[in-house]
Design a protein around this motif. Sequence first.
Motif, PDB file in Angstrom:
ATOM      1  N   ILE A  45      40.751  83.216  38.868  1.00 24.32           N
ATOM      2  CA  ILE A  45      40.650  84.108  40.028  1.00 24.32           C
ATOM      3  C   ILE A  45      39.741  85.281  39.678  1.00 24.32           C
ATOM      4  N   VAL A  46      38.660  85.413  40.426  1.00 22.63           N
ATOM      5  CA  VAL A  46      37.708  86.494  40.198  1.00 22.63           C
ATOM      6  C   VAL A  46      37.651  87.376  41.448  1.00 22.63           C
ATOM      7  N   ARG A  47      37.711  88.690  41.225  1.00 19.78           N
ATOM      8  CA  ARG A  47      37.554  89.675  42.298  1.00 19.78           C
ATOM      9  C   ARG A  47      36.338  90.517  41.995  1.00 19.78           C
TER      10      ARG A  47
ATOM     11  N   GLU B 218      32.351  82.809  43.534  1.00 22.55           N
ATOM     12  CA  GLU B 218      32.807  81.767  44.458  1.00 22.55           C
ATOM     13  C   GLU B 218      32.970  80.427  43.732  1.00 22.55           C
ATOM     14  N   VAL B 219      32.059  80.155  42.803  1.00 19.18           N
ATOM     15  CA  VAL B 219      32.160  78.885  42.065  1.00 19.18           C
ATOM     16  C   VAL B 219      33.506  78.807  41.332  1.00 19.18           C
ATOM     17  N   PHE B 220      33.885  79.896  40.641  1.00 18.66           N
ATOM     18  CA  PHE B 220      35.162  79.877  39.911  1.00 18.66           C
ATOM     19  C   PHE B 220      36.341  79.846  40.882  1.00 18.66           C
ATOM     20  N   ASN B 221      36.270  80.655  41.931  1.00 18.38           N
ATOM     21  CA  ASN B 221      37.403  80.735  42.864  1.00 18.38           C
ATOM     22  C   ASN B 221      37.607  79.434  43.634  1.00 18.38           C
ATOM     23  N   LYS B 222      36.515  78.768  43.918  1.00 15.29           N
ATOM     24  CA  LYS B 222      36.598  77.572  44.756  1.00 15.29           C
ATOM     25  C   LYS B 222      36.916  76.312  43.941  1.00 15.29           C
TER      26      LYS B 222
ATOM     27  N   GLY C  73      24.401  74.768  40.631  1.00 13.10           N
ATOM     28  CA  GLY C  73      23.313  75.373  41.403  1.00 13.10           C
ATOM     29  C   GLY C  73      23.057  74.646  42.709  1.00 13.10           C
ATOM     30  N   PRO C  74      22.837  73.331  42.642  1.00 18.46           N
ATOM     31  CA  PRO C  74      22.576  72.591  43.884  1.00 18.46           C
ATOM     32  C   PRO C  74      23.768  72.628  44.850  1.00 18.46           C
ATOM     33  N   VAL C  75      24.978  72.697  44.310  1.00 17.73           N
ATOM     34  CA  VAL C  75      26.179  72.701  45.152  1.00 17.73           C
ATOM     35  C   VAL C  75      26.260  73.984  45.968  1.00 17.73           C
ATOM     36  N   VAL C  76      25.892  75.111  45.354  1.00 15.53           N
ATOM     37  CA  VAL C  76      26.044  76.398  46.041  1.00 15.53           C
ATOM     38  C   VAL C  76      24.733  76.920  46.623  1.00 15.53           C
TER      39      VAL C  76
ATOM     40  N   ASP D 292      30.841 100.145  41.418  1.00 14.46           N
ATOM     41  CA  ASP D 292      30.766 101.600  41.537  1.00 14.46           C
ATOM     42  C   ASP D 292      29.291 101.945  41.553  1.00 14.46           C
ATOM     43  N   GLU D 293      28.989 103.197  41.372  1.00 17.30           N
ATOM     44  CA  GLU D 293      27.598 103.611  41.514  1.00 17.30           C
ATOM     45  C   GLU D 293      26.656 102.866  40.573  1.00 17.30           C
ATOM     46  N   SER D 294      27.131 102.635  39.349  1.00 12.26           N
ATOM     47  CA  SER D 294      26.212 102.097  38.345  1.00 12.26           C
ATOM     48  C   SER D 294      26.555 100.693  37.839  1.00 12.26           C
ATOM     49  N   HIS D 295      27.686 100.136  38.295  1.00  7.98           N
ATOM     50  CA  HIS D 295      28.097  98.817  37.781  1.00  7.98           C
ATOM     51  C   HIS D 295      28.551  97.875  38.876  1.00  7.98           C
ATOM     52  N   TYR D 296      28.330  96.589  38.631  1.00 10.19           N
ATOM     53  CA  TYR D 296      29.092  95.557  39.324  1.00 10.19           C
ATOM     54  C   TYR D 296      30.355  95.340  38.493  1.00 10.19           C
ATOM     55  N   ILE D 297      31.472  95.193  39.178  1.00  9.36           N
ATOM     56  CA  ILE D 297      32.744  95.061  38.476  1.00  9.36           C
ATOM     57  C   ILE D 297      33.304  93.664  38.731  1.00  9.36           C
ATOM     58  N   TRP D 298      33.393  92.893  37.639  1.00  8.24           N
ATOM     59  CA  TRP D 298      33.854  91.495  37.709  1.00  8.24           C
ATOM     60  C   TRP D 298      35.267  91.481  37.142  1.00  8.24           C
ATOM     61  N   THR D 299      36.257  91.353  38.007  1.00  4.86           N
ATOM     62  CA  THR D 299      37.653  91.398  37.583  1.00  4.86           C
ATOM     63  C   THR D 299      38.244  89.991  37.602  1.00  4.86           C
ATOM     64  N   ILE D 300      38.754  89.559  36.456  1.00  5.15           N
ATOM     65  CA  ILE D 300      39.384  88.234  36.370  1.00  5.15           C
ATOM     66  C   ILE D 300      40.889  88.438  36.357  1.00  5.15           C
TER      67      ILE D 300
END
Length: 214
Positions: free
Chosen positions: A139-141, A130-134, A102-105, A145-153
Amino acid sequence: MVNTKPATTQRTYCYPNKMGRIVLLATEEVMGRNGVNAVLNLARLKHLVNNYPPNNFDRQFSFDDFGRLQQALEEMYGPRGARGLALRAGHAAFKYGIKEFGPVVGIGDLAFRLLPLGMKMKVGIEVFAEVFNKFSDQIVRLGEDESHYIWTIDRCPVCWGRHANEPCCYFAVGILQEGAYWVSGGKSFSVEETTCIAKGDNACVILITKRPLD
Ligand SMILES: [Zn+2]
């Protein structure tokens, strides 16, 4: 043991020790130290028994170890039991994670708290990714869509080296459930893994509803 393959193909994907430590502390919070040791022994991860990774950013907690830990959990408790334990460990991992990262980001300050819910969720999810990618080889992308956030690993430690009939990255689902709860100031969202590398898909995809359940 002598390894004859060239070094370039020897890349071992890792979390930083700090994240590996969190995974084990969170699992311990759910199962107790003896429980964790039993799972580590079953997973043939004896080097971690009573010897958690140090609290630093060196990338030394391998995805292979993470996957074996989750696999052993399933062998010990069955798919349903393991699911519940991994979800709860994911919740605990988020709480440890937010203290460490938390404090880092710079998340959680007043300016962030004052954002409207939709914006807070969007920014929060971006920061988590960003925490995982950095800091790790995960690797997270992100998409939506209209009703969801899409977290792709695209490279997932939770199911690394595993084979499953159903999506099995419950630890990741648990982290995101707790993350959404924290970001929104106590609201629950439906978080569901729809595809999983362990069952032959190209990526582990987790959907988070944009609207809270209640
Ligand atoms: Zn996965």
